[in-house]
Design an enzyme around this catalytic site. Structure first.
Site, PDB file in Angstrom:
ATOM      1  N   GLY A 155    -114.115  41.963  34.745  1.00 47.71           N
ATOM      2  CA  GLY A 155    -114.859  40.845  34.169  1.00 47.71           C
ATOM      3  C   GLY A 155    -114.057  40.079  33.141  1.00 47.71           C
ATOM      4  O   GLY A 155    -113.990  40.470  31.970  1.00 47.71           O
ATOM      5  N   TYR A 156    -113.401  39.012  33.603  1.00 47.32           N
ATOM      6  CA  TYR A 156    -112.713  38.104  32.677  1.00 47.32           C
ATOM      7  C   TYR A 156    -113.454  36.759  32.625  1.00 47.32           C
ATOM      8  O   TYR A 156    -113.776  36.259  31.565  1.00 47.32           O
ATOM      9  CB  TYR A 156    -111.267  37.836  33.101  1.00 47.32           C
ATOM     10  CG  TYR A 156    -110.364  39.046  33.237  1.00 47.32           C
ATOM     11  CD1 TYR A 156    -110.533  40.190  32.457  1.00 47.32           C
ATOM     12  CD2 TYR A 156    -109.298  39.031  34.155  1.00 47.32           C
ATOM     13  CE1 TYR A 156    -109.675  41.278  32.595  1.00 47.32           C
ATOM     14  CE2 TYR A 156    -108.440  40.107  34.286  1.00 47.32           C
ATOM     15  CZ  TYR A 156    -108.629  41.237  33.516  1.00 47.32           C
ATOM     16  OH  TYR A 156    -107.784  42.292  33.655  1.00 47.32           O
ATOM     17  N   SER A 157    -113.684  36.179  33.805  1.00 46.69           N
ATOM     18  CA  SER A 157    -114.239  34.815  33.846  1.00 46.69           C
ATOM     19  C   SER A 157    -115.659  34.775  33.304  1.00 46.69           C
ATOM     20  O   SER A 157    -116.429  35.723  33.455  1.00 46.69           O
ATOM     21  CB  SER A 157    -114.253  34.298  35.290  1.00 46.69           C
ATOM     22  OG  SER A 157    -112.956  34.200  35.798  1.00 46.69           O
ATOM     23  N   GLU A 208    -101.344  41.025  39.194  1.00 44.76           N
ATOM     24  CA  GLU A 208    -102.450  40.691  40.088  1.00 44.76           C
ATOM     25  C   GLU A 208    -102.081  39.544  41.017  1.00 44.76           C
ATOM     26  O   GLU A 208    -102.421  39.532  42.189  1.00 44.76           O
ATOM     27  CB  GLU A 208    -103.673  40.308  39.252  1.00 44.76           C
ATOM     28  CG  GLU A 208    -104.912  40.037  40.100  1.00 44.76           C
ATOM     29  CD  GLU A 208    -106.073  39.516  39.290  1.00 44.76           C
ATOM     30  OE1 GLU A 208    -105.869  39.133  38.127  1.00 44.76           O
ATOM     31  OE2 GLU A 208    -107.181  39.478  39.837  1.00 44.76           O
ATOM     32  N   THR A 246    -105.354  29.270  39.064  1.00 47.40           N
ATOM     33  CA  THR A 246    -105.284  28.165  40.026  1.00 47.40           C
ATOM     34  C   THR A 246    -103.837  27.726  40.224  1.00 47.40           C
ATOM     35  O   THR A 246    -102.950  28.062  39.433  1.00 47.40           O
ATOM     36  CB  THR A 246    -106.062  26.931  39.517  1.00 47.40           C
ATOM     37  OG1 THR A 246    -105.434  26.481  38.306  1.00 47.40           O
ATOM     38  CG2 THR A 246    -107.523  27.260  39.242  1.00 47.40           C
TER      39      THR A 246
END
Lengths: 401, 373
Positions: free
Chosen positions: A128-130, A248, A382
């Site tokens: 859980g980062y975003s 990652e 992105t």
């Protein structure tokens, strides 16, 4: 310059292929799950991961002290690429970003509690980062962690936690210091079955049938976490996350699926006919395909360069590759979209039919890859974030955002 | 696996870079544009002494017989410097073709000279029809006792006026043949042609030129397969040449983007430009990797080497073109002026992409290999 794997690695790759042949199971290996094939979300996939664990193939690069074999990273690369090529689950976040971060920064207690379970494939993690207001700007996360006794009280919301509905533990970043953006985040481990955690599905355009694949919102409401489950030092979470993201970027975007899709397209062009004329004789098709195989090789080589650079940094104790990983991620994910687009064009109007349609060219794979590859250039940073990294760190240009 | 140059390869790189810095700085590159000779004797001498001109010549003929990877390293440096001269044409293409198929007498006559810098031999392949195939060879050889009489027109022949021999591809009843022709001999007429890259090239008209059977390179009918195989391999170092040029053009542009200011900040602080440069940098990395991958495959004698060499030339030239095109845009108006260096790279990039098999030709070859395998 030498782009071949050593003989012992080639032998290992053969061993992996034999093992995968012997353990073939359509519930575990499914290329039509595209990007979602990498997660360990079903009992069959968990059981398969245990077999990999029994074989000694989880945590191959880890230190011996913690049950690893101290093998170079190329072993994990070979295994993960072979799994990815068949649409199988990846060895995962546990032996990857989470295990490696715990090994580097975690307390003895965290190591003793989590590392053996990771190696035995007894534990799955969600990351859980975003957050709704922290997408590309990951350091702006604001899920609060407030000091409370010998621990912290967490409140807030995460988003895009794809593994939340089946994971055992949550690897979650929270704001412990509101005054420092980059030095005010701490990483915590929280059991997913904590009563203060609510998981809500978000249905995506991925999946067969479409919409079958999900990601999740996760709400933390008054979730108390003991100091024992703080990863490393308080307020250093963003630094740990950044280091792990380099890893990652590389491990989440394996080349295997690209290769498998390209093989599917080449086989189509080799065998299909239109109006009785072999597609392989069409000059436009031939030229587009030639470019695709060229660019696929470029993508593969950019990946090998990350692998080589990361093994070198392990050997010499240098920093792990950053711009190399960004260049691979940028190039490979954009290429995978071009490949999906070309597969639809070259397959003709029948490719619009949904994946699994028997009469569709390439059994509808072009359609599902076209849908799925959209997320490749977004997740894991992105394309625009990768370009920021490359232009600043490799080219030395000033900050442009 | 090793995705960077090893110590020996770095030594070759540094040596060639030094030679080019001394004997082929950009002011000499400028001075030699459209020059009728097209190279600097000082550079030729330095390259010969360093064993570079003998890079593809077997050791028994006085060559240094470098590996394909080393030849790629050499060409990356020649490309960085835009070093003028027919070195690829003579020391790679002609040397490889002669080593592959010529008689020992012919090899003995020409290979040592190519290696020591006393002789230049260049291929004369293309014709006005523009075809890159065997079917495009319209120049005919009429069989006469003891040899052939050649008539026709060759185009894009590098440095023909200073070459000692041309390797002329011509048609016979048996198929394509190759012969050594003296460009200063009777019936040979040279006319300099001026190109996008301002390189030195000639139209070569042959009018009833006699060649003896002893001047043939390989048997008539086998010429095309020898030529095509020779060029097919040589694409790997040629790709490295494009990589070197692209790398240098990117450096020039990044330096400019760091220092030139508009709206109160450096150009590189504008994301539209920074991102374009990041794409260029990524492509240059990819081009370098695929060029060396092709060279490494040739060194190993791998079956996929030919396809990889074509892929490397296709990708590296496209990268060179893209990087120089972006460079022109980022330099702005000054990039259009002769005073700035980026235009030297910009013009050569497109010509190189078109030369020694253009993108459509390469794509077709890659597809052939892929789909008939």
């Amino acid at each position: 310059m030498d782009f071949e794997l050593d003989d012992e690695i080639v032998a290992f790759a053969r061993e992996v292929e034999e093992f995968l042949d012997a353990h073939h199971d359509p519930d575990v290996f499914d290329v039509t799950r595209e990007n979602m094939a990498q997660i360990v979300d079903t009992p069959a996939r968990r059981a398969f991961l245990k077999k990999l664990a029994e074989r000694g193939w989880l945590g191959m690069t880890w230190p011996r002290e913690w049950g690893g074999q101290e093998r170079p990273g190329v072993y994990e690369y070979v295994l993960n690429e072979a799994l990815a090529h068949r649409g199988g689950p990846q060895t995962g976040k546990g032996v990857g970003i989470i295990g490696k971060t715990i090994l580097a920064h975690g307390s003895e207690r965290l190591k003793r509690e989590f590392l053996p379970k990771i190696l035995a494939a007894e534990i799955e993690f969600a990351v859980g980062y975003s957050e709704p207001e922290a997408g590309s700007d990951a350091a702006s996360m604001r899920l609060r962690a407030v000091r409370d006794g010998d621990g912290w009280r967490l409140d807030g919301q995460k988003v895009w936690t794809t593994s939340a509905h089946f994971a055992d533990w949550y690897w979650v970043g929270a704001r412990t210091n509101p005054d420092s953006k980059h030095h005010g985040i701490t990483l915590f481990l929280v059991p997913m079955d904590h009563p203060g955690i609510t998981v809500k599905p978000i249905w995506t355009m991925g999946g067969a049938p479409m919409g079958a694949e999900r990601t999740n919102e996760v709400y933390l409401d008054d979730v108390w976490v003991s100091d024992d489950y703080v990863v490393g030092e308080v307020d250093k979470g963003f630094q740990y996350i950044s280091q792990a993201l380099d890893l990652e970027r590389f491990s989440m975007f394996t080349f295997g699926p690209i290769d498998e899709r390209l093989e599917t397209l080449v086989e189509h062009v080799r065998t299909a006919t239109v109006d009785g004329v072999p597609v392989r004789e069409d000059s436009g098709t031939r030229r587009r395909l030639a470019r695709l195989v060229t660019e696929a090789e470029v993508a593969r080589l950019l990946g090998l360069r990350v692998l080589d650079a990361s093994m070198r940094s392990e050997r010499d104790g240098g920093a792990p590759p950053t711009t190399e990983a960004s260049e691979y991620k940028l190039y490979a994910t954009q290429f995978s979209q071009r490949l999906a687009d070309a597969s639809m064009d070259l397959g003709g109007p029948g490719t619009q039919l949904r994946v699994g349609t028997g009469s569709a060219p390439m059994r509808g794979r072009a359609e599902s890859t076209y849908r799925y590859t959209v997320i490749d250039t977004i997740g894991g940073g992105t394309s625009q974030v990768q370009r920021n990294i490359i232009s600043r760190r490799r080219l030395g240009l000033p900050r442009s955002f | 696996m090793e995705t960077q140059l090893n110590a020996d390869q770095v030594a070759v790189r540094d040596m060639v870079r030094r030679i080019c810095a001394d004997a082929a700085p950009l002011d000499r590159v400028r001075a030699l544009e459209d020059d009728p000779v097209g190279y600097d004797p000082e550079l030729r001498k330095a390259l010969a002494e360093a064993g570079i001109l003998g890079m593809a010549v077997p050791e028994r003929f006085g060559g240094s017989a470098l590996t394909w990877t080393e030849m790629a390293v050499v060409h990356a440096e020649l490309g960085r410097a835009l070093a003028p001269g027919p070195w690829f044409a003579s020391s790679v293409l002609a040397a490889r073709l002669l080593a592959r198929t010529a008689t020992t007498d012919v090899q003995r006559a020409w290979l040592p000279g190519i290696a020591d810098g006393s002789r230049l031999v260049v291929p004369a392949w293309l014709e006005p029809g523009g075809s890159a195939r065997a079917t495009g060879i319209a120049l005919r050889g009429e069989k006469v006792p003891g040899g052939y009489r050649l008539s026709g027109l060759k185009r894009h022949v590098p440095c023909a006026s200073s070459a000692d021999r041309l390797l002329v591809l011509f048609g016979t009843d048996a198929g394509t043949a190759i012969a050594l022709v003296d460009p200063a001999g009777p019936g040979v007429d040279l006319e300099q042609a001026f190109s996008l890259a301002s390189d030195t090239q000639y139209d070569v008209r042959l009018d009833d030129v006699h060649v003896a059977d002893d001047d043939l390179v390989g048997r008539p009918g086998e010429g095309w397969s020898h030529w095509s195989a020779t060029l097919g391999e040589a694409l790997a170092p040629l790709a490295a040449y494009a990589v070197g040029g692209a790398e240098r053009a990117l450096e020039l542009t990044v330096d400019y983007a760091r220092t030139r200011e508009q709206f109160g900040k450096p150009l590189g602080a504008f994301q539209a430009l920074a991102h374009e440069l990041a794409d260029c940098a990524t492509e240059v990395s990819g081009a370098e990797l695929i060029a060396y991958r092709a060279a490494d495959a040739l060194d190993r004698g791998a079956p996929e080497a030919g396809r990889l060499a074509a892929m490397a030339k296709l990708y590296a030239c496209e990268t060179f073109r893209h990087v120089t095109r972006s460079g022109e845009q980022i330099f702005g108006g000054v990039g259009f002026t002769l005073e700035f260096d980026i235009q030297l790279y910009f013009r050569r990039a497109k010509q190189l992409e078109l030369s020694w098999w253009s993108p459509p030709e390469l794509e077709d070859r890659i597809a052939d290999d892929l789909l008939t395998a």
